[in-house]
Design an enzyme around this catalytic site. Sequence first.
Site, mmCIF file in Angstrom:
data_model
loop_
_atom_site.group_PDB
_atom_site.id
_atom_site.type_symbol
_atom_site.label_atom_id
_atom_site.label_comp_id
_atom_site.label_asym_id
_atom_site.label_seq_id
_atom_site.Cartn_x
_atom_site.Cartn_y
_atom_site.Cartn_z
ATOM 1 N N LYS A 87 0.856 -1.190 0.000
ATOM 2 C CA LYS A 87 0.000 0.000 0.000
ATOM 3 C C LYS A 87 0.891 1.239 0.000
ATOM 4 O O LYS A 87 1.761 1.395 0.860
ATOM 5 C CB LYS A 87 -0.874 -0.044 1.265
ATOM 6 C CG LYS A 87 -2.125 0.760 1.189
ATOM 7 C CD LYS A 87 -2.980 0.433 2.413
ATOM 8 C CE LYS A 87 -4.201 1.262 2.503
ATOM 9 N NZ LYS A 87 -4.881 1.060 3.790
HETATM 10 C C1 E4P Z 1 -8.047 2.317 3.806
HETATM 11 O O1 E4P Z 1 -7.429 1.355 3.431
HETATM 12 C C2 E4P Z 1 -7.892 2.936 5.135
HETATM 13 O O2 E4P Z 1 -7.258 1.992 5.975
HETATM 14 C C3 E4P Z 1 -9.181 3.269 5.808
HETATM 15 O O3 E4P Z 1 -10.304 2.857 5.056
HETATM 16 C C4 E4P Z 1 -9.249 4.639 6.364
HETATM 17 O O4 E4P Z 1 -10.487 4.792 7.018
HETATM 18 P P1 E4P Z 1 -10.780 5.959 8.061
HETATM 19 O O5 E4P Z 1 -11.055 7.209 7.295
HETATM 20 O O6 E4P Z 1 -12.014 5.490 8.790
HETATM 21 O O7 E4P Z 1 -9.571 6.078 8.936
#
Ligand code: E4P
Length: 220
Positions: A87
């Site tokens: 990622k």
């Molecule tokens: C995506 O991969 C992120 O880990 C995640 O969806 C972020 O979500 P949040 O805005 O609730 O922190």
Amino acid sequence: MKFFIDTANLDQIREANELGILDGVTTNPSLMAKEGITGDAAVMAHYRTICEIVDGPVSAEVISTSFPEMVEEGKKLAAIHPNIVVKVPMIRDGIKAISWFTANGIKTNCTLVFSAGQAILAAKAGATYLSPFIGRIDDMNWDGMELISQIAHIYNIQGFETQILAASIRNPLHIVKSAEAGAHVATCPLSAILGLLKHPLTDIGLQQFLADHAKASGKS
Ligand code: E4P
């Protein structure tokens, strides 16, 4: 549509996996920190454990922000397990790193995406997944779902193969709307997945069926 769970909590990952509907996992440095996972060795071991629980893509996020460091970190993450997806944040060096990972057969998830322009760049670099953060856009009083629709339209007419992974999902309706808007994947907290189950008419109907069955069999 594929379902990923967005957590580093092993109990929640197991619980979602036991439902038989889980296709993968996404994590991020905040989610890892929330579980108290710190230090390279512990982080690596945690990803390995997640890969042993779920048979599907597991996103492991780099914490470097320069191209050479991202490549080194991403190579180490990818070596943990064949299901690891590296990622990478949507920054200039991130795009360069995604291009490098793509050319070297390493799957990527481009994260922190908030615009269609960013989505086009990530697709051009060959990202496997693209993570638009719909909840965080909604929090700013804009419409996160409109972005999913726009990206789905662009990817469709341009023939991009990058999969749209709706992220920052906060509730079950976000999942339904993402499916409607053309997201290939939704990564969700367990509460949002379980929220899909809920309907009062299901509960009332089941109660009635069980009561009628008990009456008919002389059990009540
Ligand atoms: C995506 O991969 C992120 O880990 C995640 O969806 C972020 O979500 P949040 O805005 O609730 O922190």
